[in-house]
Write a protein that holds these residues in place. Sequence first.
Motif, PDB file in Angstrom:
ATOM      1  N   ILE A  33       0.844  -1.192   0.000  1.00  0.00           N
ATOM      2  CA  ILE A  33       0.000   0.000   0.000  1.00  0.00           C
ATOM      3  C   ILE A  33       0.877   1.239   0.000  1.00  0.00           C
ATOM      4  O   ILE A  33       1.810   1.362   0.808  1.00  0.00           O
ATOM      5  CB  ILE A  33      -0.939   0.026   1.235  1.00  0.00           C
ATOM      6  N   LEU A  34       0.586   2.161  -0.898  1.00  0.00           N
ATOM      7  CA  LEU A  34       1.303   3.427  -0.967  1.00  0.00           C
ATOM      8  C   LEU A  34       0.429   4.499  -0.322  1.00  0.00           C
ATOM      9  O   LEU A  34      -0.696   4.744  -0.763  1.00  0.00           O
ATOM     10  CB  LEU A  34       1.603   3.779  -2.428  1.00  0.00           C
ATOM     11  N   PHE A  35       0.951   5.119   0.727  1.00  0.00           N
ATOM     12  CA  PHE A  35       0.227   6.171   1.424  1.00  0.00           C
ATOM     13  C   PHE A  35       0.791   7.517   0.981  1.00  0.00           C
ATOM     14  O   PHE A  35       1.885   7.902   1.367  1.00  0.00           O
ATOM     15  CB  PHE A  35       0.387   5.989   2.934  1.00  0.00           C
ATOM     16  N   ASP A  36       0.056   8.204   0.097  1.00  0.00           N
ATOM     17  CA  ASP A  36       0.469   9.465  -0.525  1.00  0.00           C
ATOM     18  C   ASP A  36       1.601   9.246  -1.531  1.00  0.00           C
ATOM     19  O   ASP A  36       2.248   8.193  -1.537  1.00  0.00           O
ATOM     20  CB  ASP A  36       0.862  10.511   0.514  1.00  0.00           C
ATOM     21  N   THR A  37       1.824  10.266  -2.387  1.00  0.00           N
ATOM     22  CA  THR A  37       2.772  10.086  -3.492  1.00  0.00           C
ATOM     23  C   THR A  37       3.797  11.206  -3.613  1.00  0.00           C
ATOM     24  O   THR A  37       4.494  11.298  -4.625  1.00  0.00           O
ATOM     25  CB  THR A  37       2.007   9.983  -4.831  1.00  0.00           C
ATOM     26  N   GLY A  38       3.898  12.066  -2.605  1.00  0.00           N
ATOM     27  CA  GLY A  38       4.858  13.154  -2.691  1.00  0.00           C
ATOM     28  C   GLY A  38       4.405  14.242  -3.649  1.00  0.00           C
ATOM     29  O   GLY A  38       3.267  14.265  -4.110  1.00  0.00           O
ATOM     30  N   GLN A  39       5.353  15.135  -3.982  1.00  0.00           N
ATOM     31  CA  GLN A  39       5.034  16.315  -4.778  1.00  0.00           C
ATOM     32  C   GLN A  39       5.261  16.136  -6.272  1.00  0.00           C
ATOM     33  O   GLN A  39       4.672  16.826  -7.085  1.00  0.00           O
ATOM     34  CB  GLN A  39       5.900  17.487  -4.272  1.00  0.00           C
ATOM     35  N   THR A 126     -15.381   4.397   6.854  1.00  0.00           N
ATOM     36  CA  THR A 126     -14.238   3.570   7.237  1.00  0.00           C
ATOM     37  C   THR A 126     -14.174   2.310   6.382  1.00  0.00           C
ATOM     38  O   THR A 126     -15.197   1.664   6.144  1.00  0.00           O
ATOM     39  CB  THR A 126     -14.348   3.186   8.726  1.00  0.00           C
ATOM     40  N   LYS A 127     -12.967   1.981   5.899  1.00  0.00           N
ATOM     41  CA  LYS A 127     -12.822   0.844   4.990  1.00  0.00           C
ATOM     42  C   LYS A 127     -11.550   0.070   5.298  1.00  0.00           C
ATOM     43  O   LYS A 127     -10.463   0.646   5.331  1.00  0.00           O
ATOM     44  CB  LYS A 127     -12.779   1.332   3.537  1.00  0.00           C
ATOM     45  N   GLU A 128     -11.684  -1.226   5.519  1.00  0.00           N
ATOM     46  CA  GLU A 128     -10.522  -2.086   5.712  1.00  0.00           C
ATOM     47  C   GLU A 128     -10.001  -2.485   4.331  1.00  0.00           C
ATOM     48  O   GLU A 128     -10.718  -3.087   3.537  1.00  0.00           O
ATOM     49  CB  GLU A 128     -10.881  -3.333   6.522  1.00  0.00           C
ATOM     50  N   ILE A 129      -8.746  -2.156   4.033  1.00  0.00           N
ATOM     51  CA  ILE A 129      -8.193  -2.416   2.708  1.00  0.00           C
ATOM     52  C   ILE A 129      -7.216  -3.589   2.701  1.00  0.00           C
ATOM     53  O   ILE A 129      -6.820  -4.060   1.634  1.00  0.00           O
ATOM     54  CB  ILE A 129      -7.512  -1.167   2.126  1.00  0.00           C
ATOM     55  N   PRO A 131      -6.031  -6.996   5.723  1.00  0.00           N
ATOM     56  CA  PRO A 131      -6.293  -7.488   7.069  1.00  0.00           C
ATOM     57  C   PRO A 131      -5.605  -6.640   8.143  1.00  0.00           C
ATOM     58  O   PRO A 131      -4.380  -6.531   8.172  1.00  0.00           O
ATOM     59  CB  PRO A 131      -5.734  -8.916   7.029  1.00  0.00           C
ATOM     60  N   GLY A 132      -6.403  -5.985   8.966  1.00  0.00           N
ATOM     61  CA  GLY A 132      -5.877  -5.161  10.045  1.00  0.00           C
ATOM     62  C   GLY A 132      -5.612  -3.716   9.690  1.00  0.00           C
ATOM     63  O   GLY A 132      -5.444  -2.874  10.579  1.00  0.00           O
ATOM     64  N   LEU A 133      -5.550  -3.388   8.384  1.00  0.00           N
ATOM     65  CA  LEU A 133      -5.242  -2.021   7.946  1.00  0.00           C
ATOM     66  C   LEU A 133      -6.515  -1.332   7.455  1.00  0.00           C
ATOM     67  O   LEU A 133      -7.135  -1.773   6.482  1.00  0.00           O
ATOM     68  CB  LEU A 133      -4.197  -2.032   6.840  1.00  0.00           C
ATOM     69  N   THR A 134      -6.869  -0.249   8.112  1.00  0.00           N
ATOM     70  CA  THR A 134      -8.142   0.419   7.854  1.00  0.00           C
ATOM     71  C   THR A 134      -7.959   1.892   7.531  1.00  0.00           C
ATOM     72  O   THR A 134      -7.162   2.588   8.173  1.00  0.00           O
ATOM     73  CB  THR A 134      -9.054   0.293   9.094  1.00  0.00           C
ATOM     74  N   ILE A 135      -8.707   2.367   6.533  1.00  0.00           N
ATOM     75  CA  ILE A 135      -8.784   3.796   6.247  1.00  0.00           C
ATOM     76  C   ILE A 135      -9.890   4.377   7.116  1.00  0.00           C
ATOM     77  O   ILE A 135     -11.013   3.879   7.115  1.00  0.00           O
ATOM     78  CB  ILE A 135      -9.122   4.061   4.767  1.00  0.00           C
ATOM     79  N   VAL A 136      -9.576   5.424   7.855  1.00  0.00           N
ATOM     80  CA  VAL A 136     -10.567   6.101   8.695  1.00  0.00           C
ATOM     81  C   VAL A 136     -10.865   7.463   8.067  1.00  0.00           C
ATOM     82  O   VAL A 136      -9.964   8.303   7.931  1.00  0.00           O
ATOM     83  CB  VAL A 136     -10.059   6.277  10.137  1.00  0.00           C
ATOM     84  N   THR A 137     -12.103   7.685   7.689  1.00  0.00           N
ATOM     85  CA  THR A 137     -12.462   8.880   6.923  1.00  0.00           C
ATOM     86  C   THR A 137     -13.035  10.007   7.775  1.00  0.00           C
ATOM     87  O   THR A 137     -13.076  11.151   7.316  1.00  0.00           O
ATOM     88  CB  THR A 137     -13.479   8.525   5.831  1.00  0.00           C
ATOM     89  N   GLN A 138     -13.503   9.702   8.963  1.00  0.00           N
ATOM     90  CA  GLN A 138     -14.103  10.739   9.807  1.00  0.00           C
ATOM     91  C   GLN A 138     -13.204  11.019  11.002  1.00  0.00           C
ATOM     92  O   GLN A 138     -12.977  10.137  11.824  1.00  0.00           O
ATOM     93  CB  GLN A 138     -15.498  10.302  10.283  1.00  0.00           C
TER      94      GLN A 138
END
Length: 269
Positions: A33-39, A126-129, A131-138
């Motif tokens: 999983i890539l979290f953000d991509t820089g500038q 909220t979405k689990e993408i 096992p154990g790793l979840t995106i929290v939107t609120q």
Amino acid sequence: MEITVLVENLAYKQGTKGEHGLSILIKVNNKNILFDTGQSGLLVENAKAMNIDLSAIDMVVISHGHYDHTGGLEAFFEINKNAPVYLKPQAFEEKMSLTTGKPRYIGLDKKVIKKYASRFKTINETKEIAPGLTIVTQINSYYPFEKGSSNMIVEKGGQQFKDPFDDELFMVYEEGESLTVFTGCAHRGIANICRTAIDVSGGKKIKSVLGGTHLKNASHERIVQTLKTLETFDIDNYGLCHCTGLQAFMQFSQQYKDKVKYAHVGTHF
């Protein structure tokens, strides 16, 4: 779980470069999983220097719609033809900064949005993408002292407003009874994010916090308030970077000693 910082303001690893931005690679349960991509396309350069295959990324998560977290998307899309990009719909809004005295566009590249429209997957819950790793939107607002930047605005319907950062999200990894929190910039407040993570998990303990805290240029008093609040969470360690700022990083280091590490390009957890 393996974590590698691909893009950050500072680079000390040989063969890599830094820029004002953030991108973190997370490997967990056979998912990349890539979290953000820089500038910019620096994401690709640094990945090559660290022998990381971006074509093997399974998905991308965008913390919020600013250029320094989304600017590497086009370069990434040229290498990776399949990975979906998860983000909140508000990330597509017109975003400006007033730091130079007049509005300066700092949002997502509109040409990239149009050209690669099918790659973007908007989420509101909220979405689990993995096992154990979840995106929290609120991100709940618990602490009045954590207010958004007054010099950042969003344009809606031809009118400009102080940006409430409704596009911001974060990720949390649950391993047993402990949590790892991943934050892009924490515009809505790092204490708010940590408290939300604890609530979402049903009261589990935060082991690690990794990412930006947006305390650069914050007053000494504001940083002290943040530290006092975080102290109540008894967090084991911090990997701070990007928009945290030198003053805040030093205050974290003075208070938490060896629990604090600067997460520059190439840092591996």
